[in-house]
Design an enzyme around this catalytic site. Structure first.
Site, PDB file in Angstrom:
ATOM      1  N   PHE A 222       0.817  -1.222   0.000  1.00 21.48           N
ATOM      2  CA  PHE A 222       0.000   0.000   0.000  1.00 21.48           C
ATOM      3  C   PHE A 222       0.845   1.264   0.000  1.00 21.48           C
ATOM      4  O   PHE A 222       0.393   2.308   0.459  1.00 21.48           O
ATOM      5  CB  PHE A 222      -0.981  -0.011   1.187  1.00 21.48           C
ATOM      6  CG  PHE A 222      -1.849  -1.235   1.222  1.00 21.48           C
ATOM      7  CD1 PHE A 222      -2.790  -1.452   0.222  1.00 21.48           C
ATOM      8  CD2 PHE A 222      -1.709  -2.184   2.225  1.00 21.48           C
ATOM      9  CE1 PHE A 222      -3.589  -2.593   0.236  1.00 21.48           C
ATOM     10  CE2 PHE A 222      -2.505  -3.328   2.236  1.00 21.48           C
ATOM     11  CZ  PHE A 222      -3.439  -3.540   1.239  1.00 21.48           C
ATOM     12  N   GLU A 226       7.271   1.015  -0.319  1.00 24.70           N
ATOM     13  CA  GLU A 226       7.908   1.555  -1.523  1.00 24.70           C
ATOM     14  C   GLU A 226       9.316   2.037  -1.163  1.00 24.70           C
ATOM     15  O   GLU A 226      10.267   1.813  -1.888  1.00 24.70           O
ATOM     16  CB  GLU A 226       7.081   2.721  -2.102  1.00 24.70           C
ATOM     17  CG  GLU A 226       7.757   3.341  -3.328  1.00 24.70           C
ATOM     18  CD  GLU A 226       6.913   4.379  -4.054  1.00 24.70           C
ATOM     19  OE1 GLU A 226       5.699   4.448  -3.847  1.00 24.70           O
ATOM     20  OE2 GLU A 226       7.492   5.123  -4.869  1.00 24.70           O
ATOM     21  N   ARG A 304       2.315  15.174  -6.404  1.00 22.05           N
ATOM     22  CA  ARG A 304       1.060  14.585  -6.877  1.00 22.05           C
ATOM     23  C   ARG A 304      -0.148  15.297  -6.260  1.00 22.05           C
ATOM     24  O   ARG A 304      -1.219  15.358  -6.873  1.00 22.05           O
ATOM     25  CB  ARG A 304       1.023  13.071  -6.638  1.00 22.05           C
ATOM     26  CG  ARG A 304      -0.022  12.369  -7.487  1.00 22.05           C
ATOM     27  CD  ARG A 304       0.007  10.861  -7.324  1.00 22.05           C
ATOM     28  NE  ARG A 304       0.839  10.154  -8.278  1.00 22.05           N
ATOM     29  CZ  ARG A 304       0.475   9.850  -9.538  1.00 22.05           C
ATOM     30  NH1 ARG A 304      -0.714  10.190  -9.995  1.00 22.05           N
ATOM     31  NH2 ARG A 304       1.302   9.198 -10.317  1.00 22.05           N
ATOM     32  N   PHE A 338      -0.905   8.481  -3.086  1.00 23.39           N
ATOM     33  CA  PHE A 338       0.363   9.214  -3.150  1.00 23.39           C
ATOM     34  C   PHE A 338       0.167  10.729  -3.180  1.00 23.39           C
ATOM     35  O   PHE A 338       0.680  11.412  -4.053  1.00 23.39           O
ATOM     36  CB  PHE A 338       1.118   8.740  -4.405  1.00 23.39           C
ATOM     37  CG  PHE A 338       2.622   8.889  -4.337  1.00 23.39           C
ATOM     38  CD1 PHE A 338       3.393   8.022  -3.579  1.00 23.39           C
ATOM     39  CD2 PHE A 338       3.278   9.893  -5.045  1.00 23.39           C
ATOM     40  CE1 PHE A 338       4.785   8.149  -3.535  1.00 23.39           C
ATOM     41  CE2 PHE A 338       4.664  10.026  -4.997  1.00 23.39           C
ATOM     42  CZ  PHE A 338       5.412   9.151  -4.243  1.00 23.39           C
ATOM     43  N   THR A 433       5.303  10.290 -11.349  1.00 22.99           N
ATOM     44  CA  THR A 433       5.462  11.707 -11.680  1.00 22.99           C
ATOM     45  C   THR A 433       6.928  12.043 -11.945  1.00 22.99           C
ATOM     46  O   THR A 433       7.229  13.066 -12.542  1.00 22.99           O
ATOM     47  CB  THR A 433       4.905  12.602 -10.563  1.00 22.99           C
ATOM     48  OG1 THR A 433       5.533  12.240  -9.338  1.00 22.99           O
ATOM     49  CG2 THR A 433       3.409  12.419 -10.422  1.00 22.99           C
ATOM     50  N   GLU A 705      -4.654   2.404  -7.387  1.00 19.65           N
ATOM     51  CA  GLU A 705      -4.902   3.491  -6.434  1.00 19.65           C
ATOM     52  C   GLU A 705      -6.220   4.236  -6.608  1.00 19.65           C
ATOM     53  O   GLU A 705      -6.838   4.636  -5.616  1.00 19.65           O
ATOM     54  CB  GLU A 705      -3.753   4.511  -6.512  1.00 19.65           C
ATOM     55  CG  GLU A 705      -2.422   3.956  -6.056  1.00 19.65           C
ATOM     56  CD  GLU A 705      -1.279   4.875  -6.475  1.00 19.65           C
ATOM     57  OE1 GLU A 705      -0.934   4.889  -7.667  1.00 19.65           O
ATOM     58  OE2 GLU A 705      -0.766   5.592  -5.605  1.00 19.65           O
TER      59      GLU A 705
HETATM   60  N1  MTE Z   1      -3.746  -4.131  -3.427  1.00 14.55           N
HETATM   61  C1  MTE Z   1      -3.344  -5.037  -2.511  1.00 14.55           C
HETATM   62  N2  MTE Z   1      -4.083  -6.145  -2.333  1.00 14.55           N
HETATM   63  N3  MTE Z   1      -2.214  -4.857  -1.767  1.00 14.55           N
HETATM   64  C2  MTE Z   1      -1.446  -3.725  -1.906  1.00 14.55           C
HETATM   65  O1  MTE Z   1      -0.430  -3.570  -1.223  1.00 14.55           O
HETATM   66  N4  MTE Z   1      -1.153  -1.560  -3.063  1.00 14.55           N
HETATM   67  C3  MTE Z   1      -1.839  -0.477  -3.759  1.00 14.55           C
HETATM   68  C4  MTE Z   1      -2.613  -1.019  -4.950  1.00 14.55           C
HETATM   69  N5  MTE Z   1      -3.437  -2.131  -4.560  1.00 14.55           N
HETATM   70  C5  MTE Z   1      -1.853  -2.739  -2.861  1.00 14.55           C
HETATM   71  C6  MTE Z   1      -3.019  -3.008  -3.620  1.00 14.55           C
HETATM   72  C7  MTE Z   1      -0.918   0.555  -4.233  1.00 14.55           C
HETATM   73  S1  MTE Z   1      -0.440   1.778  -3.191  1.00 14.55           S
HETATM   74  C8  MTE Z   1      -0.471   0.565  -5.523  1.00 14.55           C
HETATM   75  S2  MTE Z   1       0.528   1.806  -6.094  1.00 14.55           S
HETATM   76  C9  MTE Z   1      -0.822  -0.489  -6.468  1.00 14.55           C
HETATM   77  O2  MTE Z   1      -1.680  -1.463  -5.906  1.00 14.55           O
HETATM   78  C10 MTE Z   1       0.465  -1.150  -6.938  1.00 14.55           C
HETATM   79  O3  MTE Z   1       0.223  -2.188  -7.802  1.00 14.55           O
HETATM   80  P1  MTE Z   1      -0.128  -1.962  -9.354  1.00 14.55           P
HETATM   81  O4  MTE Z   1       0.825  -0.936  -9.858  1.00 14.55           O
HETATM   82  O5  MTE Z   1       0.066  -3.293  -9.922  1.00 14.55           O
HETATM   83  O6  MTE Z   1      -1.532  -1.474  -9.399  1.00 14.55           O
HETATM   84  N1  HPA Z   2       3.540   7.417  -7.422  1.00 17.78           N
HETATM   85  C1  HPA Z   2       4.020   6.490  -6.588  1.00 17.78           C
HETATM   86  N2  HPA Z   2       5.253   6.394  -6.239  1.00 17.78           N
HETATM   87  C2  HPA Z   2       6.099   7.289  -6.740  1.00 17.78           C
HETATM   88  C3  HPA Z   2       5.674   8.283  -7.614  1.00 17.78           C
HETATM   89  C4  HPA Z   2       4.339   8.347  -7.975  1.00 17.78           C
HETATM   90  O1  HPA Z   2       3.899   9.200  -8.737  1.00 17.78           O
HETATM   91  N3  HPA Z   2       6.733   9.022  -7.937  1.00 17.78           N
HETATM   92  C5  HPA Z   2       7.771   8.498  -7.261  1.00 17.78           C
HETATM   93  N4  HPA Z   2       7.386   7.437  -6.535  1.00 17.78           N
HETATM   94 MO1  MOS Z   3       1.456   3.048  -4.263  1.00 15.04          MO
HETATM   95  S1  MOS Z   3       1.275   4.585  -2.913  1.00 15.04           S
HETATM   96  O1  MOS Z   3       2.184   4.108  -5.483  1.00 15.04           O
HETATM   97  O2  MOS Z   3       2.762   2.183  -3.607  1.00 15.04           O
END
Ligand code: MTE
Ligand code: HPA
Ligand code: MOS
Length: 755
Positions: A222, A226, A304, A338, A433, A705
């Site tokens: 979540f 990161e 963002r 974010f 971004t 997100e």
């Molecule tokens: N869904 C689950 N089940 N677990 C997670 O940790 N992270 C969220 C979202 N959905 C998350 C989730 C976040 S913050 C992001 S940025 C995206 O999943 C990352 O995965 P994606 O880029 O494949 O969508």
């Molecule tokens: N989203 C999520 N993580 C990031 C970003 C963004 O836009 N830029 C740098 N890290």
């Molecule tokens: Mo999601 S806050 O970009 O890991």
């Protein structure tokens, strides 16, 4: 296709960090975190703790061979406190012992003498004192100052959102193993294996090629992993480096809550100007972001916030300024959305205030200002908008007029219970971004027996990205998904990965997979044509059989691969994808930063108990722009999970620090997340049908997100229910709207001139 993790998950066989079989001689780490938030260190005594039986060694900043610095964007974050403590929980020493229990009891024997320094927890106070981590940034379009002169109505106010605990089910952790010749393998529960690799290399002053960082999956990230998974991995690697033994650290929930950053709280000022017919002509906002004690990802999060400060509205005159404020809290970090949600809340609050003052439903203002294709966002990108399509579809499917009428009737006939409704449109830009981060790689091996191993930089954290990667490969190669296995995410197989974040993981890595598979097909198709005496242009592979035009041949995938191997054709491919088109010039704050935007609308209805201040969310009805979803089951899971996480942030999750900067909501007994009883009674999600081209993988738009921001609707629906009970309520535009705040809001009136 069902999520490929389903079977091992339900049988409890999926391997998380703490499930990895431990090597003989493994040691266990624990951190001694600062007991105060801001102080000078006078002395540190570790001797008694170090002498305890079973303690192998205690490390401090003195034991770092490289740099005592882990800041990603700004070099302002020491790994270990040296002279000064910046937040409560800041690592000061690392105990490594034969068991977790010994390590934890040794921590209690460490003694620290400090001299207190003033503690700042409020971002506005930090700004006043000039404690900004990065210079302020301003996004500007048109001329808001002059535009206000042309506005019929102007409203100003303050809007606040609190932080949010990630509360991934799997806490942070890492496990480091010494390999031969000065190399190391590090298992890390991280969204960014390369960030872990890079920072370990810097702290140990060794080249990155010494560190194999490996991640099978996360029990949720979540955004919390990161950047902030890195320190735990460095601690394990540092101890392994010195002790030449495997070292593991899997955090206790309370350590995790105390020592890791959360969503950035914000306090913001807004000023909104409308014309007679409710067009938003001008908008100004100042965002005070509580970054905590160091930058971490906060400057990027703040960026963002600016990108999404007008949510899904077209406003011709905007000035939005953002301040990254240094306080003495644990450094805050990425969290689903974010910074976008924090920006969107403020304009929704401004619209709510305008609507309340003008005695019109907020939706009237919202609808009139939705962004259209061709409109320019304040940062210069031209919209390709589905905002109105989503809103209209929601209105049509869920009959807002009827809902409104039912609520009015209900409220007219009930005194103790009141209902409220809100509409929440969203618009979220897809791409990191930071432009350079929009790149990914894939590595594919087809083995002699036709089975396939696929590696990417994507980290599976429950969002289903591995399943999507298998789908892409299966589709392009024409093989069955069961013959494709995903490898763990590993820095020796895939280098220089961007973290799995920004909802862009499936797009970036999926495009790389598509490219790698296409390259393999370019070698296999001529071979198949040669074997079948056909033209390459006539050949395709469907369900593992080679077809000549529409006719199934007798040539099977397995035979083709066996033949290709004998003919010495390359059956492996490594590919690199970088998102085209996107650009951004930060010196003028203009460009085309996003590959595309995701849109949607949510309608939230709630019932409030006006004696107790408690409430229920009756329904959330959504129309969401998925593009052409490649996996509707997974994507629906993302909508529902994101929505509930957003509702939690807006309603019940309340992070409390005291004035000394100590986290009071430091356990699940004092921090409440949504459970099965607090989720909406009904969630309906409609997939908006669109056929527009977009830059998503297979046109299946990113979904991770955006749905979190539907949760913002719950705040405004509840606020409307409070106002239905007490139109004079003084309830502040401050989230979360906890039952306590609701109760106060129900009975406290706005001060009048006579008060
Ligand atoms: N869904 C689950 N089940 N677990 C997670 O940790 N992270 C969220 C979202 N959905 C998350 C989730 C976040 S913050 C992001 S940025 C995206 O999943 C990352 O995965 P994606 O880029 O494949 O969508
Ligand atoms: N989203 C999520 N993580 C990031 C970003 C963004 O836009 N830029 C740098 N890290
Ligand atoms: Mo999601 S806050 O970009 O890991």
């Amino acid at each position: 296709m069902i999520n490929i993790d389903t079977h091992t998950h339900v049988r409890g066989e999926s391997i998380y960090l703490d499930d990895i079989t431990e090597l003989q001689g493994t040691l266990y780490a624990a951190v001694y975190g600062a007991p105060v938030a801001h102080a000078k260190i006078i002395s540190l005594q570790i001797e008694e703790a170090a002498a305890m039986p079973g303690v192998h060694r205690i490390f401090t900043y003195k034991d770092i061979p490289g740099i005592n610095q882990i800041g990603g964007i700004v070099a302002d974050e020491p790994l270990f406190a040296h002279n000064e403590i910046h937040f409560n929980g800041m690592p000061i020493a690392l105990v490594v012992a034969e068991s977790v229990e010994i390590a934890q009891s040794a921590i209690k024997k460490i003694k620290l003498e400090t001299e207190a320094l003033p503690v700042i927890t409020d971002p506005r106070v930090a700004k006043e004192k000039g404690l900004l981590i990065t210079p302020p940034r301003t996004f500007k379009i048109g001329d808001s100052e002059n535009a206000f002169a042309k506005c019929k109505y102007i409203f100003e106010g303050v809007a606040e959102t609190n932080g949010q605990e990630h509360l991934y089910i799997e806490t942070q952790g890492a496990y480091a193993i010494p390999l031969e010749d000065g190399s190391f393998k590090i298992y890390s529960s991280t969204q960014g294996p390369t960030a872990v690799q890079r920072h370990i290399a810097e702290v140990l002053s060794l080249p990155m090629h010494r560190f194999e960082v490996d991640t099978t999956r996360l029990g949720g990230g979540f955004g919390g992993k990161e950047d902030q998974a890195t320190v735990w991995a460095i601690f394990c690697a540092l101890a392994t480096f010195h002790l030449k033994k495997p070292v593991k650290y899997s955090l206790h929930r309370m350590e995790d809550m105390r020592m890791t950053g959360k969503r950035n709280p914000y306090s913001s000022d807004f000023k909104i100007g409308l014309t007679e017919d409710l067009k938003i002509l001008a908008y100004e906002a100042s965002f005070y972001q509580n970054a905590g004690a160091s930058a971490d990802l906060s400057p990027a999060v703040l960026e963002r916030t600016l990108f999404h400060s007008t949510n899904s509205y077209h406003v011709p005159n905007v000035t939005a300024t953002a301040y990254c404020c240094r306080t003495n809290l644990v450094p805050n970090t990425a969290f689903r959305g974010f910074g976008g949600p924090q920006g969107m809340f403020v304009i929704e609050a401004a619209i709510a205030k305008a609507a309340e003052s003008l005695q019109v439903p907020a939706s009237e203002i919202q609808y009139k200002n939705l962004v259209k294709t061709g409109d320019e966002f304040p940062y210069g990108q031209i919209a390709e908008s589905e905002a109105i399509a989503c809103w209209n579809k929601a209105d049509e499917l869920y009959d807002v007029k009827k809902k409104r009428k039912e609520i009015e009737d209900f409220n007219a006939t009930h005194t103790q219970l009141k209902k409220g409704i809100s509409l929440m449109p969203i618009c979220f830009g897809i791409s990191f971004t930071k432009i350079f981060m929009n790149q990914a790689r894939a590595l594919i091996h087809v083995y002699q027996d036709g089975s396939i191993k696929l590696s990417t930089g994507a980290v599976e954290m429950g969002q289903g990205v591995n399943t999507k990667m298998v789908q892409v490969a299966a589709m392009v190669l024409g093989v069955k998904p069961i013959h494709i296995k995903i490898a763990s995410t590993n820095t020796y197989r895939i280098a220089n990965t961007s973290p799995s974040a920004a909802s862009a993981t499936a797009d970036l890595n999926g495009k790389a997979v598509e490219m790698a598979c296409n390259a393999i097909m370019e070698r296999l198709i001529p071979l198949a044509a040669e074997i079948l005496k056909a033209e390459p242009s006539e050949i395709s592979i469907v369900d593992e059989w080679v077809y000549i035009k529409d006719l199934k041949s007798t040539l099977h995938w397995k035979t083709l691969i066996a033949e290709a191997y004998l003919k010495r054709i390359g059956l492996s491919e490594h590919s690199h994808y970088a998102t085209p088109v996107i650009n951004f010039n930060a010196s003028i704050e203009k460009g085309h930063p996003f590959a595309y935007h995701v849109y949607g609308t949510a309608i939230t209805t709630v019932t409030l108990d006006c004696i107790r201040g408690t409430y229920e969310i009756d329904a959330v009805d959504i129309v969401h722009d998925f593009g052409q979803s490649m996996n509707p089951t997974i994507d629906l899971g993302q909508i529902e999970g994101g929505l509930v996480q957003g509702i939690g942030w807006m309603t019940m999750e309340e992070i409390v620090f005291d004035d000394e900067g100590k986290l009071r909501s430091n356990a699940l007994s004092t921090y409440k997340v949504p459970d099965i009883y607090s989720v909406p009674k009904k969630v309906n999600t409609h997939f908006l049908k669109t056929d527009q081209e977009n830059m998503a993988i297979f046109r299946s738009k990113a979904v991770g997100e955006p749905p979190l921001m539907y949760g913002i609707g719950s705040y405004f629906a509840l606020r409307n229910a409070v106002l239905a009970f007490n139109p004079q309520s003084s309830i502040a535009l401050s989230a979360p709207i906890t039952p306590e705040k609701v109760l106060m809001g129900l009975y406290l009136k706005k001060p009048t001139l006579n008060d």
